[in-house]
Design a protein around this motif. Sequence first.
Motif, PDB file in Angstrom:
ATOM      1  N   ASP A 506       0.768  -1.604  -0.295  1.00 41.88           N
ATOM      2  CA  ASP A 506      -0.290   0.507   0.065  1.00 41.88           C
ATOM      3  C   ASP A 506       1.161   1.373   0.056  1.00 41.88           C
ATOM      4  O   ASP A 506       1.572   1.453   0.805  1.00 41.88           O
ATOM      5  CB  ASP A 506      -0.758   0.061   1.428  1.00 41.88           C
ATOM      6  N   LYS A 508       0.138   4.100   0.870  1.00 46.66           N
ATOM      7  CA  LYS A 508       0.079   5.288   1.642  1.00 46.66           C
ATOM      8  C   LYS A 508       0.541   4.638   2.699  1.00 46.66           C
ATOM      9  O   LYS A 508       0.745   6.326   3.212  1.00 46.66           O
ATOM     10  CB  LYS A 508      -1.266   5.126   1.654  1.00 46.66           C
ATOM     11  N   VAL A 509       1.111   3.853   3.546  1.00 44.85           N
ATOM     12  CA  VAL A 509       1.228   3.531   4.401  1.00 44.85           C
ATOM     13  C   VAL A 509       2.813   3.372   3.630  1.00 44.85           C
ATOM     14  O   VAL A 509       3.408   4.179   5.025  1.00 44.85           O
ATOM     15  CB  VAL A 509       1.789   1.335   4.238  1.00 44.85           C
ATOM     16  N   ILE A 512       3.460   6.889   5.188  1.00 45.09           N
ATOM     17  CA  ILE A 512       3.361   7.306   6.326  1.00 45.09           C
ATOM     18  C   ILE A 512       4.748   6.956   6.820  1.00 45.09           C
ATOM     19  O   ILE A 512       5.366   7.853   7.819  1.00 45.09           O
ATOM     20  CB  ILE A 512       1.881   7.046   7.276  1.00 45.09           C
ATOM     21  N   ASP A 538      -1.046  -0.132  12.620  1.00 42.00           N
ATOM     22  CA  ASP A 538      -1.038   0.330  11.274  1.00 42.00           C
ATOM     23  C   ASP A 538      -0.148  -0.150   9.999  1.00 42.00           C
ATOM     24  O   ASP A 538      -0.182  -0.393   9.376  1.00 42.00           O
ATOM     25  CB  ASP A 538      -0.792   1.929  11.598  1.00 42.00           C
ATOM     26  N   ARG A 545      -5.737   3.160   8.588  1.00 42.49           N
ATOM     27  CA  ARG A 545      -6.634   4.038   7.542  1.00 42.49           C
ATOM     28  C   ARG A 545      -6.151   5.211   7.255  1.00 42.49           C
ATOM     29  O   ARG A 545      -5.592   5.952   8.603  1.00 42.49           O
ATOM     30  CB  ARG A 545      -7.898   3.564   8.740  1.00 42.49           C
ATOM     31  N   TYR A 546      -6.503   5.461   5.999  1.00 39.06           N
ATOM     32  CA  TYR A 546      -5.166   6.814   5.625  1.00 39.06           C
ATOM     33  C   TYR A 546      -6.421   7.633   6.560  1.00 39.06           C
ATOM     34  O   TYR A 546      -5.548   8.324   6.332  1.00 39.06           O
ATOM     35  CB  TYR A 546      -4.734   6.704   4.299  1.00 39.06           C
ATOM     36  N   ASP A 547      -7.231   7.760   6.397  1.00 38.41           N
ATOM     37  CA  ASP A 547      -8.499   8.723   6.766  1.00 38.41           C
ATOM     38  C   ASP A 547      -7.816   9.882   7.772  1.00 38.41           C
ATOM     39  O   ASP A 547      -7.611  10.565   8.273  1.00 38.41           O
ATOM     40  CB  ASP A 547      -9.819   8.660   5.766  1.00 38.41           C
ATOM     41  N   TRP A 549      -4.693   9.619   9.826  1.00 35.82           N
ATOM     42  CA  TRP A 549      -3.857  10.207   9.063  1.00 35.82           C
ATOM     43  C   TRP A 549      -4.174  11.079   8.331  1.00 35.82           C
ATOM     44  O   TRP A 549      -3.087  12.551   8.757  1.00 35.82           O
ATOM     45  CB  TRP A 549      -3.125   9.379   8.775  1.00 35.82           C
TER      46      TRP A 549
END
Lengths: 636, 236
Positions: A506, A508-509, A512, A538, A545-547, A549
């Motif tokens: 992912d 998005k992970v 972060i 995470d 959950r990206y939202d 963050w």
Amino acid sequence: MIGQVLEDELLNKVTKPTRYTGGEYNQVKKDWANVDTTMVFAFPDVYEVGMSHLGLRILYHLINDQESMLMERVFAPWTDMEEEMRKRDLPLFSLESRRPLKEFDVVGFTLQYEMSYTNILNMLDLAQIPLLSQDRADDDPLVIAGGPCAVNPEPLADFLDLVILGEGEEILPILLKKIGNFKKEMAGSKEAAPGRRQTLLRQLSQLPGVYVPSMYQAHYDDGGHYKGLEKLDGSAPDRICKQVIQDFDQAYFPTQSMVPFMGVVHDRVMLEVLRGCSRACRFCQAGTIYRPVRERSAETLQRQADELIRQTGYDEIALTSLSTADHTCIEPLVKALLQAHEEKRVGLSLPSLRVDAFSVNLAREVQKVRKTGLTFAPEAGTQRLRDVINKGVTEEDLMETIEKAFQGGWHTIKLYFMMGLPTEEEEDLEGIARLAEKVAYMGSDIFRSKGIRKNIKVTISLSSFVPKPQTPFQWEAQNSIAQLEEKQQFLKKRIRDRRITYNWHDAKVSFIEAVMAKGDRRLAKVLLKAWEKGARFDGWTEHFRYDRWVEAFQETEIDPAYYAYRNIEYNEPLPWDHLDYGVDRSYLVREHKKAMEAALTQDCRHHSCSACGVCPSLGISVDLRGGDHGQNSDRL
Amino acid sequence: MARIRIAFSKEDPVRWLSHLDTQKAFERALRRAQISLVFSEGYNPHPKISFASALAVGVISLGEYVDVEIDPLIENAELVMRLQKAMPEGFRIIDAEIVPPGQPALMALVNRAQYRVKVPLLSSIEEKEVQDSIQTSLDLDSWLVERESKKGLVQKEIRSGVYEVKGTVVENHLLLEMLVQTGSEGNVRPEEVLSMVVQQKDLPVQLERLRIIRLGLFVVKDGKQFTPLEVLKDLR
């Protein structure tokens, strides 16, 4: 009390109750009345991940072997357990004595992975310990941390009382001894001593490898750029140097290892054959922070393997390290181990393989019966990009190696690649697809010519490049989430061969992860906010959950892109500048420049020294145990 | 080469081990005890270890059995001592006996299980209510229970597998002791017996704090009841 509630009410309500029972064979339970210092090793992930971690096993027995101290364990409770504990206001407790974490002198977290940071906050909260170090009272435990992410602990600086840099075997016994002595002194003085905690931290900051974040203040300029740390106390060191074991062969290694009941990730004897890696891949943080390479001798390893098998009853030995096939005595060692344990049907495994024919031969030795699959990491799809990252692998090497694997009867090949590497272009992505296809065709050809009716399976696993501190790519920007996702889709469309399975991480992970890896102290607010919004585990797809963050960044008015997407100038101060891993900044700059020219740097074991600075600054040198054996040209 | 039958108990904390974990724990303990196991032939050799019956997670047992093939043979007392030393806390090795050739597998042999169930009462009740509940349930010809299977919920008739139920009240707890069918012919679960008894007179129990102990596994042959070790001693 906790034990009773656990047995009567909790364990029958949760999945995998043996995550919380303790009682494994070789567990150590010491008497609290007979020690000066108590520490709980806190692993910020579930039991089965934590128990597979070699560092925990080494430190657990090392500390418990000292008369004056003890170490117990705690792991992050899975969400079902957390829910039951919160319902009853039950504090987080250790497995051995089932005491609340609050009762220990030291709660020590290992920083393995940026995505476990919210678990640290969650565990402190469950333990009913104030999250911020400034809010802790004299009788609260010292919250300390170490491990690979200690290379830049700044996003966690507000939560940690102390960070240790380098190899825990060197530092931890000294640290705990000092804490024990301090407690005894305090118990002797009749007067109440205000600021006891500060006095202790001040004393501990004088130990080599110990970093006390609260003794420094971070400064930023008007433009929001990090400007550096200011010492709040004249006695605080300017730089903190990582500590290393001088004689790795003779270093402590436990042979009475714990044997978990439930299946853990690595459910076997873990024999650490060497530490460090000198291949100098430019994206690799481990390659810098575990330098220099130090091997254990074959004699020591054989003795340790014998004892471990006798003490654990395991039927498999894994030879672990960053690059096991690089051990200069690996061939005779493997043969000797196989021979010694054959009769009792104890097998061997090699978790990581180099891309070369020698490794396949080794794997063939090791996996005579069970041929499960082979994994290689070419990392990039073209020679140019492999040279940029200094992978030191040619396509010829790779094809020759894989041919050998197919010839040897393996039909499942896994290839690791990274996307978003510096200077990457479409051609490099195309190269990944082309390589995978080439491998699949070659496999089918070989199998057809040998009359083997088995399907070839090629799995390519793609992770996203995350620039990490203390690497030549620390100044690099990460690709944006949109770019990474676009690249993933490009490959998904491009690869149509049914023999090829394609999976990716992912993006998005990874984003972060990059923010936290290169972050500064301002990120504490973001971590706190994300955790308040429910972030934990995470690193687990089902919980990330990206939202959460995104909201956390917005509400704290912190721009994550600043940390992940920006090219940093060589002369900019970095949040981890005060943490000294022995590698010269000039070496990292040199390597970064060479990367841009796709120029290679050779392995300092077999070729000339690349002047990274580690050996002189740590007063140590590369320690190989195989003499001339390691120089064989067929092994390169 | 010989087959050895071992009797053992399983208490805290190892009552939380699954059947698979228990098998693994034994295999590893046998290796630590330097007892040489006999392996199956074939592609993926595994040691020849077989248990009498799976025990549910969380249930304490005072009488479990396992057959192990070993080579060379070790004297019974020596084996018990060595294995006990190598077992994790909570397992006790009670006894061991050589199994003569030709004996059926443990799993085919065992057909009875004795349980004690202990559950806290929400309000106090008379001893008589307990006896009434038990008698009323035993008088029923049919006990239909629902079980989860791979195909979803299925109904099962278990009355004929319940041989004996006794009960009493001790210190605000309801105590039931029962002898039920187990093994290849069918299996009755202690929770099912408890729930049947409790239902009859609506006994006020706190089901989530249920404790179950398996007191023993037995072989009923020609109307006589033996433990799996007694069966062997009888043969001698």
